[in-house]
Write a protein that holds these residues in place. Structure first.
Motif, short mmCIF file in Angstrom:
data_model
loop_
_atom_site.label_atom_id
_atom_site.label_comp_id
_atom_site.label_asym_id
_atom_site.label_seq_id
_atom_site.Cartn_x
_atom_site.Cartn_y
_atom_site.Cartn_z
N LEU A 27 0.78 -1.23 0.05
CA LEU A 27 0.12 -0.13 0.23
C LEU A 27 0.95 1.20 0.02
CD1 LEU A 27 -2.67 -1.21 2.48
CD2 LEU A 27 -3.19 -0.78 -0.06
N ARG A 28 1.97 1.15 0.88
CA ARG A 28 2.87 2.30 0.87
C ARG A 28 3.68 2.49 -0.55
NH1 ARG A 28 2.48 6.37 2.50
NH2 ARG A 28 2.56 5.74 4.72
N SER A 29 3.80 1.54 -1.36
CA SER A 29 4.52 1.76 -2.53
C SER A 29 3.51 2.36 -3.53
CB SER A 29 4.85 0.31 -2.96
OG SER A 29 6.31 0.03 -2.06
N ALA A 30 2.21 1.91 -3.37
CA ALA A 30 1.07 2.14 -4.43
C ALA A 30 0.88 3.65 -4.10
CB ALA A 30 -0.10 1.37 -4.21
N TYR A 31 0.90 4.32 -2.89
CA TYR A 31 0.52 5.47 -2.44
C TYR A 31 1.44 6.29 -1.70
CZ TYR A 31 -4.04 3.57 -3.95
OH TYR A 31 -5.28 2.92 -4.51
N PRO A 32 2.75 6.38 -2.23
CA PRO A 32 3.84 6.82 -1.57
C PRO A 32 3.77 8.24 -0.87
CG PRO A 32 4.24 7.38 -3.88
CD PRO A 32 2.89 6.40 -3.75
#
Length: 365
Positions: A32-37
């Motif tokens: 999730l962090r990678s998708a919505y940095p």
């Protein structure tokens, strides 16, 4: 796999349970962090999450510690959602709310009350639907299950370094707490963790002691305050000296201790996950059914030893059907795992560590 949700600035993720459960969700949180940095990721968790994750690098930006809520943050009945809680959370204006907590009978209505533009998560047939959902089915690895949920909103597995296995950073504060409570760990240390929340998952203490004796390494035996009898039982059964650590280390200090170990040997329990998450090789005794959902996904540094017992050793009650009644017997279901098998895997990993350390010294020298 679903597409990215446009315009996401705030994400809420529900995962309010124990340390091992949280660590199994870390790959999905990373996805999730990678998708919505650029989004702020809020974990809806428990008070221990807030203490453990404060100041710790990772995908979580903040923790909201939930009070006891039946099916959401506690398994005990009689705890409705407190008045004003969801209204207060709605004021945070979450764009995306993700449920990686369970089947959704209680948690999906709670997540829907957060008022996020898009909800995503898991669902059993009797649970409310979210905007995007995947079925919650038995006998599925938890980390992969949660990654399926992350994929619903564009999160991809393995985007970060380390891939599918969870990783947790050890901080300077952790190491300071360890030094204050334990001192300097000796070189070559091996940790033994004989506890597990479910007594049926515990390998006998005398077998842990036999393995620890035969390794010929300095040994520390770890456990919570409630596991003091198990910890002291291993030490008492050993012929070599060992240090007992029961209830004296917080999670951060325990992470720092495991970081300094060459190997951690234990049962299927949260500390095994913690040791693996800080990069330490592990050997663990698993009941076959639990291995499917909670076992390590790789074998280079983590070796599970499997008990194939499928019925209670006392009464024969079936343990495979998740909908079956639990019998009242708390005897070990994993005692059939041989000492020699655990010792063989432990020795193999320690030898690999010795070779790797030697190669590192030669490169530096």
């Amino acid at each position: 796999m679903g597409g990215l949700v446009p315009g996401v600035e705030r994400i809420a993720v529900l995962r309010a349970n124990a340390i091992g459960d949280f660590l199994l969700s870390v790959p999905a949180l990373d996805a999730l962090r990678s998708a919505y940095p650029d989004a702020k990721l809020t974990l809806l968790g428990l008070p221990w999450h807030a203490g453990f994750l404060e100041g710790r690098p990772g995908p979580v930006d903040e923790v909201v510690a939930l009070p006891p809520i039946t099916g959401v943050s506690t398994s005990e009945g009689g705890h409705p959602v407190p008045g004003g809680l969801c209204e207060g959370l709605r004021e945070r204006a979450f764009d995306l709310a993700v449920q990686i907590h369970g089947g959704g009978r209680y948690s999906n209505p709670f997540v829907r009350r957060l008022g996020a533009r898009v909800t995503a998560g898991l669902r059993t047939p009797d649970a409310d639907e979210l905007d995007r959902w995947v079925p919650y089915v038995d006998h599925h690895h938890e980390s992969l299950r949660f990654l399926e949920v992350a994929a619903l909103v564009g999160g991809r597995a393995g985007d970060r370094a380390g891939g599918l296995e969870p990783r947790v950073a050890v901080t300077g504060r952790d190491r300071e707490e360890l030094a204050a409570a334990f001192g300097a760990p000796p070189p070559g240390l091996v940790a033994v963790h004989p506890g597990a929340r479910d007594p049926r998952r515990r390998w006998p203490v005398e077998r842990f002691a036999a393995v620890a004796d035969r390794l010929g390494r300095p040994v520390v035996v770890t456990g919570s305050a409630a596991e003091r009898d198990l910890v002291e039982g291993v030490v008492a059964a050993m012929h070599r000296p060992a240090v007992a650590v029961a209830g004296t280390l917080g999670l951060g200090a325990l992470a720092a201790l495991y970081e300094r170990c060459d190997l951690v040997i234990g049962n299927d329990t949260g500390p095994r996950h913690l040791a693996a998450a800080v990069g330490t090789p592990t050997v663990a005794v698993y009941w076959c059914v639990n291995l499917v959902s909670y076992g390590p996904l790789t074998r280079t540094r983590h070796r599970p030893l499997i008990s194939w017992t499928t019925g209670c050793p006392v009464c024969g009650a079936d343990g495979v059907d998740p909908r079956g009644e639990r019998c009242p017997h708390d005897v070990s279901w994993v005692r059939d795992v041989p000492v020699d098998d655990v010792l063989e895997q432990a020795g193999d990993l320690l030898e690999e560590t010795r070779i790797a350390e030697g190669a590192t010294r030669r490169l530096r020298g």
